[in-house]
Design a protein around this motif. Structure first.
Motif, PDB file in Angstrom:
ATOM      1  N   ARG A  72       0.832  -1.203   0.000  1.00  0.00           N
ATOM      2  CA  ARG A  72       0.000   0.000   0.000  1.00  0.00           C
ATOM      3  C   ARG A  72       0.866   1.253   0.000  1.00  0.00           C
ATOM      4  N   SER A  73       0.476   2.215  -0.811  1.00  0.00           N
ATOM      5  CA  SER A  73       1.189   3.494  -0.852  1.00  0.00           C
ATOM      6  C   SER A  73       0.794   4.346   0.344  1.00  0.00           C
ATOM      7  N   ALA A  79       4.489   5.523  -8.160  1.00  0.00           N
ATOM      8  CA  ALA A  79       5.182   4.267  -7.898  1.00  0.00           C
ATOM      9  C   ALA A  79       6.265   4.084  -8.946  1.00  0.00           C
ATOM     10  N   ILE A 115      -0.125   7.270  -8.394  1.00  0.00           N
ATOM     11  CA  ILE A 115      -0.769   6.519  -7.320  1.00  0.00           C
ATOM     12  C   ILE A 115      -1.210   7.466  -6.219  1.00  0.00           C
ATOM     13  N   THR A 117      -2.663   7.948  -2.058  1.00  0.00           N
ATOM     14  CA  THR A 117      -2.470   7.373  -0.727  1.00  0.00           C
ATOM     15  C   THR A 117      -3.484   6.260  -0.472  1.00  0.00           C
ATOM     16  N   VAL A 121       0.067  -0.807  -4.715  1.00  0.00           N
ATOM     17  CA  VAL A 121       1.246  -0.518  -5.537  1.00  0.00           C
ATOM     18  C   VAL A 121       1.322  -1.570  -6.649  1.00  0.00           C
ATOM     19  N   VAL A 128       7.696   4.639  -3.763  1.00  0.00           N
ATOM     20  CA  VAL A 128       6.768   5.671  -4.223  1.00  0.00           C
ATOM     21  C   VAL A 128       7.431   7.029  -4.012  1.00  0.00           C
ATOM     22  N   ASN A 161       7.978   4.858   1.321  1.00  0.00           N
ATOM     23  CA  ASN A 161       6.581   5.255   1.157  1.00  0.00           C
ATOM     24  C   ASN A 161       5.665   4.102   0.730  1.00  0.00           C
ATOM     25  N   ILE A 162       6.087   2.875   1.052  1.00  0.00           N
ATOM     26  CA  ILE A 162       5.259   1.687   0.789  1.00  0.00           C
ATOM     27  C   ILE A 162       5.171   0.870   2.070  1.00  0.00           C
TER      28      ILE A 162
END
Length: 439
Positions: A72-73, A79, A115, A117, A121, A128, A161-162
């Motif tokens: 998940r971002s 991405a 992408i 929030t 991903v 990201v 950021n993932i």
């Protein structure tokens, strides 16, 4: 009160205790007793999730799927493959996914994927890039022709950021163990696993008996020598806060007959809290009444102030309630003044209520703070003085609240903790690190 009275010969203690234990000795005895109570089986009931606040979980709650169930971002952005983005070369935008969508394909080489929030991903991406960290080219051309690049000299690492799939929990993993106190976070976590109801322990019933001819109910207008029963309402709130079910009894008068009847009625509860009548005065009749009821005492007095006359024991149980965890009703005789009642409840009764409720955490809550002013006291007793602690800075700071003794409700309302002064201390210096009891 004579020493013979302080250690009644007509009762026996199940646990060895000094005649007048220190705070540490009494705390250790209560902790051992609470640990023993924790081993007993408790009744369980089903509580809808929206009514589970403040309850105690009776069975573990496991993850019903990986959490998160997909990578998940955590940012709005693009991405990418970290190695490609960190070259600062323009990369084509190959697609776009918002939260709730599934990517239409994998990330091609030399490309990025727009992408939002919370969105999944796409396969092939390992980082990201935040929207704020990119520069966009050809912004006015067709969507398929958009390109972006990471602004130099910034680089990005793999995983940035993932949140990886199952990074928070794997399917079947225990998220909430037995004994968890259910607050808003626990409700949210249970909801994320699809729980609409939870198995919780039945709350222990805690009888609250205020004594004294000077007391009137809170709705009544006091006479010239009377006061309202504030301690009963205060203790009911404190009992609820640690997982108990408060049961406020009618005020008992300063007669043997009234006390005997009230204690007999209360002995159907899991725990009895009596306020007032435990000191050494002519009309302090609670301890003899407990003896007549067959009480055995673990201690009758503690070297603390306020709260020195505290009594801790247990009574034969008259009937079996929902919490069939021992044959007896636990009981505390608390001093009548509200500050004394509050201190002794937090230190000694609260751990017993929490243990009866099935909570994992049962001890009093202490913290450290920096003292802002000199404090002078007498030695011989561990003292708990109303204080106000400020937690805004890097180091909490605490100062005493001016008070007029243990009947000063206004001072207690201004306080948010109690300064702890050990029994061998007579002077605490400003700037020193001290212990506080959180209220």
């Amino acid at each position: 009160m004579s020493q013979a009275r302080r250690s009644p010969k007509s009762s026996s203690s199940a646990l060895p205790s000094p005649l007048l234990p220190s705070f540490d000795e009494a705390s250790a005895l209560v902790a051992a007793y609470a640990t023993k109570l924790a081993r007993f089986r408790r009744a369980v009931e089903r509580a809808p999730l929206n009514q589970a606040l403040g309850r105690v979980l009776a069975e573990p709650r496991r993850a019903d799927s990986d959490q998160p169930p997909f990578p998940r971002s955590t940012r709005d952005g693009f991405a990418c493959r970290a190695a490609e983005a960190s070259t600062h070369r323009p990369l084509a935008v190959a697609g776009s996914t918002r939260a709730g969508q599934t990517p239409s394909g994998a990330l091609p080489r030399g490309a990025v994927w727009e992408i939002m929030t919370g969105a999944p991903v796409p396969a092939g991406a390992d980082a990201v890039v935040m929207l704020e960290h990119i520069e966009e080219y050809d912004a006015h051309t067709e969507e398929s022709a958009r390109t972006i690049r990471l602004l130099p000299p910034r680089t990005i690492r793999k995983g940035e950021n993932i949140v990886a799939r199952a990074a928070q929990a794997r399917k079947g993993e225990v998220l909430l163990p037995i004994g968890s106190s259910i607050a808003a976070a626990q409700i949210a976590l249970a909801a994320s696993c699809g729980s609409t109801a939870l198995n919780v322990f039945v709350k222990p019933r805690v009888a609250i008996l205020s004594t004294g001819d000077e007391l009137v109910p809170i709705h009544a207008t006091p006479g010239p020598s009377q006061i309202r029963n504030s301690s009963g309402a205060m203790l009911a709130a404190m009992v609820s806060a640690v997982g108990g079910d408060p049961w406020i009894l009618p005020i008992a008068r300063d007669t043997a007959k009234s006390l005997d009847a009230a204690i007999s009625r209360a002995s159907t509860a899991d725990l009895l809290l009596i306020t007032g009548g435990v000191s050494a005065g002519k009309f302090d009749l609670v301890e003899p009444a407990l003896i007549r009821a067959g009480a055995r005492f673990h201690f009758t007095g503690v070297r603390i102030q306020p709260g020195k006359p505290l009594v801790f024991g247990e009574l034969p149980r008259r009937s079996t309630g929902p919490n069939q965890n021992e044959y007896s009703t636990k009981c505390f005789g608390l001093p009548g003044n509200p500050v004394s009642s509050a201190v002794t409840f937090l230190l000694f009764a609260a751990p017993i209520v929490a243990a009866l409720a099935g909570r994992n955490v049962r001890g009093p809550s202490f913290a450290l703070a920096r003292l802002t002013e000199d404090v002078k006291t007498k030695t011989g007793l561990t003292r708990f003085l109303p204080a106000a602690c400020t937690f805004a800075g890097t180091t909490p700071e605490v100062a005493l609240v001016p008070w007029q003794g243990s009947g000063d409700l206004a001072a207690m309302a201004r306080a948010n903790c109690f300064l702890v002064v050990s029994e061998d201390a007579h002077h605490l210096r400003a700037g020193s690190t001290v212990r506080i009891l959180l209220s």
